[in-house]
Design a protein around this motif. Structure first.
Motif, PDB file in Angstrom:
ATOM      1  N   TRP A  96       0.854  -1.175   0.000  1.00 26.59           N
ATOM      2  CA  TRP A  96       0.000   0.000   0.000  1.00 26.59           C
ATOM      3  C   TRP A  96       0.893   1.229   0.000  1.00 26.59           C
ATOM      4  O   TRP A  96       1.902   1.271   0.697  1.00 26.59           O
ATOM      5  CB  TRP A  96      -0.874   0.004   1.247  1.00 26.59           C
ATOM      6  N   ASN A  97       0.532   2.229  -0.806  1.00 26.16           N
ATOM      7  CA  ASN A  97       1.186   3.529  -0.669  1.00 26.16           C
ATOM      8  C   ASN A  97       0.145   4.616  -0.922  1.00 26.16           C
ATOM      9  O   ASN A  97      -0.843   4.402  -1.619  1.00 26.16           O
ATOM     10  CB  ASN A  97       2.420   3.655  -1.564  1.00 26.16           C
ATOM     11  N   GLU A  98       0.390   5.772  -0.344  1.00 24.68           N
ATOM     12  CA  GLU A  98      -0.571   6.883  -0.399  1.00 24.68           C
ATOM     13  C   GLU A  98      -0.884   7.326  -1.824  1.00 24.68           C
ATOM     14  O   GLU A  98      -2.011   7.694  -2.136  1.00 24.68           O
ATOM     15  CB  GLU A  98      -0.035   8.075   0.394  1.00 24.68           C
ATOM     16  N   ALA A  99       0.107   7.312  -2.710  1.00 29.39           N
ATOM     17  CA  ALA A  99      -0.076   7.826  -4.067  1.00 29.39           C
ATOM     18  C   ALA A  99      -0.926   6.912  -4.943  1.00 29.39           C
ATOM     19  O   ALA A  99      -1.792   7.367  -5.670  1.00 29.39           O
ATOM     20  CB  ALA A  99       1.283   8.052  -4.721  1.00 29.39           C
ATOM     21  N   ASP A 100      -0.680   5.612  -4.860  1.00 27.95           N
ATOM     22  CA  ASP A 100      -1.328   4.660  -5.772  1.00 27.95           C
ATOM     23  C   ASP A 100      -2.355   3.751  -5.121  1.00 27.95           C
ATOM     24  O   ASP A 100      -3.035   3.009  -5.809  1.00 27.95           O
ATOM     25  CB  ASP A 100      -0.269   3.770  -6.441  1.00 27.95           C
ATOM     26  N   GLY A 101      -2.417   3.722  -3.802  1.00 19.89           N
ATOM     27  CA  GLY A 101      -3.305   2.765  -3.142  1.00 19.89           C
ATOM     28  C   GLY A 101      -2.634   1.407  -3.072  1.00 19.89           C
ATOM     29  O   GLY A 101      -1.439   1.303  -2.839  1.00 19.89           O
TER      30      GLY A 101
ATOM     31  N   MET B 160      -1.203  -2.197  -4.483  1.00 23.49           N
ATOM     32  CA  MET B 160      -0.670  -2.959  -5.611  1.00 23.49           C
ATOM     33  C   MET B 160      -0.705  -4.401  -5.128  1.00 23.49           C
ATOM     34  O   MET B 160       0.087  -4.797  -4.268  1.00 23.49           O
ATOM     35  CB  MET B 160       0.761  -2.538  -5.930  1.00 23.49           C
TER      36      MET B 160
END
Length: 101
Positions: A34-39, A41
């Motif tokens: 999870w990352n803030e920019a992409d949600g 993966m």
């Protein structure tokens, strides 16, 4: 209601796939980041088909795989927010169906 956490999403997604397919399929064993920019993966899903083992590849365990998921799944705040309910698991017979929790 309870606050939804990022960690709730994969389990709720799996539960949702069972509901959305009217008990015919379940996507689970989701791995990823999870990352803030992409949600999210997410990779390496397992798809269990209630119509029979092996349809989704060697990891497809059919109804047994679906039952195993729900043996350990506890509905989280996101499941509740989505209106998902605990399924009534049916042994040999028609596809698994959702029931009241």
């Amino acid at each position: 209601g309870e606050e939804v956490e990022v960690d709730d999403v994969p389990q709720a997604f799996s539960h949702f796939t069972h509901t959305a397919t009217e008990g015919r399929n379940l996507v689970c064993d989701l791995q990823g980041v999870w990352n803030e920019a992409d949600g999210f993966m997410l990779t390496d899903p397992v798809i269990h088909h209630a119509s029979g083992k092996g349809r989704g590849g060697r990891t497809d365990r059919g109804k047994q795989g679906i039952s195993k998921f729900f043996e350990s799944h506890h509905c989280n705040p996101l499941c509740k927010r989505l209106g998902l309910t605990a399924p009534v698991l049916v042994g040999e017979g028609p596809p698994l169906r959702e029931g009241p929790s």
